[in-house]
Design a protein around this motif. Sequence first.
Motif, PDB file in Angstrom:
ATOM      1  N   TYR A 180      32.409  39.603  46.625  1.00 26.68           N
ATOM      2  CA  TYR A 180      33.768  39.937  46.196  1.00 26.68           C
ATOM      3  C   TYR A 180      33.663  40.868  45.015  1.00 26.68           C
ATOM      4  CZ  TYR A 180      38.707  39.345  45.202  1.00 26.68           C
ATOM      5  OH  TYR A 180      40.047  39.570  45.014  1.00 26.68           O
ATOM      6  N   TYR A 181      34.568  41.855  44.959  1.00 21.58           N
ATOM      7  CA  TYR A 181      34.502  42.883  43.925  1.00 21.58           C
ATOM      8  C   TYR A 181      35.851  43.065  43.232  1.00 21.58           C
ATOM      9  CZ  TYR A 181      30.208  44.209  46.341  1.00 21.58           C
ATOM     10  OH  TYR A 181      28.956  44.203  46.909  1.00 21.58           O
ATOM     11  N   ALA A 182      35.779  43.433  41.982  1.00 15.74           N
ATOM     12  CA  ALA A 182      36.981  43.882  41.290  1.00 15.74           C
ATOM     13  C   ALA A 182      37.422  45.209  41.903  1.00 15.74           C
ATOM     14  CB  ALA A 182      36.700  44.056  39.803  1.00 15.74           C
ATOM     15  N   ASP A 183      38.717  45.449  41.925  1.00 15.83           N
ATOM     16  CA  ASP A 183      39.230  46.686  42.513  1.00 15.83           C
ATOM     17  C   ASP A 183      38.623  47.924  41.861  1.00 15.83           C
ATOM     18  OD1 ASP A 183      42.627  45.455  43.059  1.00 15.83           O
ATOM     19  OD2 ASP A 183      40.808  45.279  44.274  1.00 15.83           O
ATOM     20  N   SER A 184      38.343  47.828  40.585  1.00 18.48           N
ATOM     21  CA  SER A 184      37.854  48.984  39.835  1.00 18.48           C
ATOM     22  C   SER A 184      36.460  49.430  40.252  1.00 18.48           C
ATOM     23  CB  SER A 184      37.871  48.686  38.338  1.00 18.48           C
ATOM     24  OG  SER A 184      37.041  47.572  38.058  1.00 18.48           O
ATOM     25  N   LYS A 222      35.117  48.583  43.593  1.00 21.10           N
ATOM     26  CA  LYS A 222      34.964  48.587  45.050  1.00 21.10           C
ATOM     27  C   LYS A 222      34.566  49.970  45.543  1.00 21.10           C
ATOM     28  CE  LYS A 222      38.115  44.897  46.459  1.00 21.10           C
ATOM     29  NZ  LYS A 222      39.441  44.580  47.042  1.00 21.10           N
TER      30      LYS A 222
END
Length: 124
Positions: free
Chosen positions: A59-63, A65
């Motif tokens: 899972y990644y932070a939007d910043s 991805k």
Amino acid sequence: QVQLGESGGGLAQAGGSLRLSCAASGRTFSSYTVGWFCQAPGKEREFVAAISWSGGRTYYADSVKGRFTISRDNAKNTVYLQMSSLKPEDTAVYYCAARFLNAITTKRYDYDYWGQGTQVTVSS
């Protein structure tokens, strides 16, 4: 219990790449979900990425991805954060953290063990 140590930080130019490593002690590291967080001066520690204990979920932070990739090698007791297309705003101290046999979470207080951090500086 597990002890964590980050390495691989340094200075990079915008658009460049770095690979951070989080090495862990303990035979049961494969049972820990691991997250990466970053903290810039004057800011709160923020979630970057996480990987499940099996490595099957990430899972990644939007910043980050599409730019960062988290992976793990349980045989080497190591989790990696491949950072590409770096931006000056990625400049921060990066920490890895671990929690035992639990689902991925973005909340820093859900993690029980932390490394000492490694500095990443991206110049424009």
